[in-house]
Design a protein around this motif. Structure first.
Motif, PDB file in Angstrom:
ATOM      1  N   ALA A 131      28.501 -55.661 -10.326  1.00 57.30           N
ATOM      2  CA  ALA A 131      28.427 -56.595 -11.431  1.00 57.30           C
ATOM      3  C   ALA A 131      29.702 -57.410 -11.548  1.00 57.30           C
ATOM      4  O   ALA A 131      29.667 -58.559 -11.938  1.00 57.30           O
ATOM      5  N   GLY A 132      30.821 -56.812 -11.179  1.00 53.31           N
ATOM      6  CA  GLY A 132      32.076 -57.545 -11.252  1.00 53.31           C
ATOM      7  C   GLY A 132      32.310 -58.146 -12.622  1.00 53.31           C
ATOM      8  O   GLY A 132      32.770 -59.258 -12.753  1.00 53.31           O
ATOM      9  N   GLY A 133      31.936 -57.381 -13.653  1.00 47.25           N
ATOM     10  CA  GLY A 133      32.108 -57.881 -15.006  1.00 47.25           C
ATOM     11  C   GLY A 133      30.988 -58.794 -15.449  1.00 47.25           C
ATOM     12  O   GLY A 133      31.080 -59.433 -16.472  1.00 47.25           O
ATOM     13  N   ALA A 134      29.922 -58.853 -14.683  1.00 52.18           N
ATOM     14  CA  ALA A 134      28.807 -59.741 -15.014  1.00 52.18           C
ATOM     15  C   ALA A 134      28.000 -59.176 -16.174  1.00 52.18           C
ATOM     16  O   ALA A 134      28.300 -58.120 -16.706  1.00 52.18           O
ATOM     17  N   ALA A 183      17.049 -48.802 -22.141  1.00 48.60           N
ATOM     18  CA  ALA A 183      18.448 -49.224 -22.104  1.00 48.60           C
ATOM     19  C   ALA A 183      18.974 -49.025 -20.689  1.00 48.60           C
ATOM     20  O   ALA A 183      19.646 -48.061 -20.378  1.00 48.60           O
ATOM     21  N   SER A 184      18.627 -49.945 -19.794  1.00 49.55           N
ATOM     22  CA  SER A 184      19.040 -49.844 -18.393  1.00 49.55           C
ATOM     23  C   SER A 184      20.141 -50.846 -18.098  1.00 49.55           C
ATOM     24  O   SER A 184      20.405 -51.734 -18.890  1.00 49.55           O
ATOM     25  N   GLU A 185      20.753 -50.695 -16.949  1.00 51.23           N
ATOM     26  CA  GLU A 185      21.821 -51.606 -16.545  1.00 51.23           C
ATOM     27  C   GLU A 185      21.231 -52.909 -16.011  1.00 51.23           C
ATOM     28  O   GLU A 185      20.198 -52.913 -15.361  1.00 51.23           O
ATOM     29  N   ILE A 186      21.925 -53.985 -16.309  1.00 56.67           N
ATOM     30  CA  ILE A 186      21.562 -55.300 -15.802  1.00 56.67           C
ATOM     31  C   ILE A 186      22.737 -55.790 -14.972  1.00 56.67           C
ATOM     32  O   ILE A 186      23.865 -55.846 -15.452  1.00 56.67           O
ATOM     33  N   LEU A 187      22.474 -56.103 -13.714  1.00 59.66           N
ATOM     34  CA  LEU A 187      23.497 -56.647 -12.832  1.00 59.66           C
ATOM     35  C   LEU A 187      23.245 -58.135 -12.657  1.00 59.66           C
ATOM     36  O   LEU A 187      22.095 -58.564 -12.610  1.00 59.66           O
ATOM     37  N   SER A 188      24.282 -58.916 -12.529  1.00 62.72           N
ATOM     38  CA  SER A 188      24.171 -60.334 -12.195  1.00 62.72           C
ATOM     39  C   SER A 188      25.062 -60.584 -11.001  1.00 62.72           C
ATOM     40  O   SER A 188      26.248 -60.233 -11.026  1.00 62.72           O
ATOM     41  N   ALA A 189      24.496 -61.161  -9.952  1.00 57.72           N
ATOM     42  CA  ALA A 189      25.275 -61.411  -8.745  1.00 57.72           C
ATOM     43  C   ALA A 189      24.554 -62.431  -7.870  1.00 57.72           C
ATOM     44  O   ALA A 189      23.355 -62.666  -8.014  1.00 57.72           O
ATOM     45  N   GLU A 190      25.313 -63.001  -6.951  1.00 62.67           N
ATOM     46  CA  GLU A 190      24.763 -63.971  -6.014  1.00 62.67           C
ATOM     47  C   GLU A 190      24.042 -63.261  -4.872  1.00 62.67           C
ATOM     48  O   GLU A 190      24.533 -62.273  -4.325  1.00 62.67           O
ATOM     49  N   VAL A 191      22.865 -63.795  -4.505  1.00 60.61           N
ATOM     50  CA  VAL A 191      22.119 -63.283  -3.359  1.00 60.61           C
ATOM     51  C   VAL A 191      22.732 -63.892  -2.107  1.00 60.61           C
ATOM     52  O   VAL A 191      22.785 -65.111  -1.952  1.00 60.61           O
ATOM     53  N   ILE A 192      23.222 -63.020  -1.215  1.00 58.71           N
ATOM     54  CA  ILE A 192      23.902 -63.507  -0.014  1.00 58.71           C
ATOM     55  C   ILE A 192      23.084 -63.311   1.255  1.00 58.71           C
ATOM     56  O   ILE A 192      23.401 -63.904   2.286  1.00 58.71           O
ATOM     57  N   ALA A 225      17.426 -55.965 -13.168  1.00 57.54           N
ATOM     58  CA  ALA A 225      17.214 -54.864 -14.105  1.00 57.54           C
ATOM     59  C   ALA A 225      17.051 -53.613 -13.247  1.00 57.54           C
ATOM     60  O   ALA A 225      16.038 -53.439 -12.577  1.00 57.54           O
ATOM     61  N   VAL A 226      18.066 -52.788 -13.225  1.00 59.37           N
ATOM     62  CA  VAL A 226      18.083 -51.620 -12.353  1.00 59.37           C
ATOM     63  C   VAL A 226      17.067 -50.593 -12.848  1.00 59.37           C
ATOM     64  O   VAL A 226      17.043 -50.241 -14.018  1.00 59.37           O
ATOM     65  N   VAL A 227      16.229 -50.130 -11.908  1.00 62.15           N
ATOM     66  CA  VAL A 227      15.195 -49.151 -12.200  1.00 62.15           C
ATOM     67  C   VAL A 227      15.588 -47.776 -11.674  1.00 62.15           C
ATOM     68  O   VAL A 227      15.367 -46.767 -12.327  1.00 62.15           O
TER      69      VAL A 227
END
Length: 174
Positions: A16-19, A36-45, A99-101
């Motif tokens: 997430a790098g703070g995302a 209440a799950s984690e949400i990551l935001s990042a660029e698809v590489i 949305a991490v499952v």
């Protein structure tokens, strides 16, 4: 053995790098209910195949994400390359929310991928690029979208029946 808790913390810090991360959020895009799950935001590489992507971690290392509840044809089976290209057109170079499952048995993060308000997992099934993975599906809408794609002969459903082999059967016969 590394605990799931430690893996989650690692993913959140590194990937997430703070995302965007909001543990209190009970809904996420389009009214979908979320625990209440984690949400990551990042660029698809990188696009690995039609249901697996790499995102850019904060440490510049790629992190593999498996799209939850779907199974696309393998690259060496009919429609596999087409599904891979479809996912690539949708998300390559884009910043997505995940949305991490779960973490699967291969150590991949499994999640629902969103680009703005689009659920990419659903988009792939609706277009006929993959199956709802009945063994793991938690989103019943995926089953509805698969049936709609079949009835409309979209994507892989436009292929001869002999080419409509679910990936889990394809892998079993390899």
């Amino acid at each position: 053995m590394v605990s799931k808790s430690l893996i989650w913390k690692f993913l959140l810090v590194v990937a997430a790098g703070g995302a965007a991360l909001d543990r209190s959020q009970s809904t996420f895009h389009s009214g979908e209910r979320q625990p209440a799950s984690e949400i990551l935001s990042a660029e698809v590489i990188r696009i690995v195949d039609g249901d697996t992507i790499h995102i850019q971690g904060a440490d510049k290392q790629p992190i593999k994400i498996r799209l939850a509840g779907i199974d696309c044809p393998e690259r060496d089976q009919p429609w596999g390359d087409t599904a891979t290209r479809a996912l690539s057109r949708l998300v390559t170079g884009q910043v997505v929310d995940i949305a991490v499952v779960d973490i699967d048995r291969y150590g991949r993060t499994v999640g629902r991928v969103f680009l703005r308000d689009q659920n990419i997992n659903r988009v792939m099934v609706k277009a006929g690029n993959c199956w709802a993975y009945t063994r793991y599906v938690r989103d019943s809408k995926l089953l509805e979208l698969e049936k709609e794609a079949q009835l409309a002969n979209r994507g892989l459903w436009s292929q001869p029946k002999a080419n409509q082999i679910p990936p889990w059967e394809w892998r079993r016969h390899k």
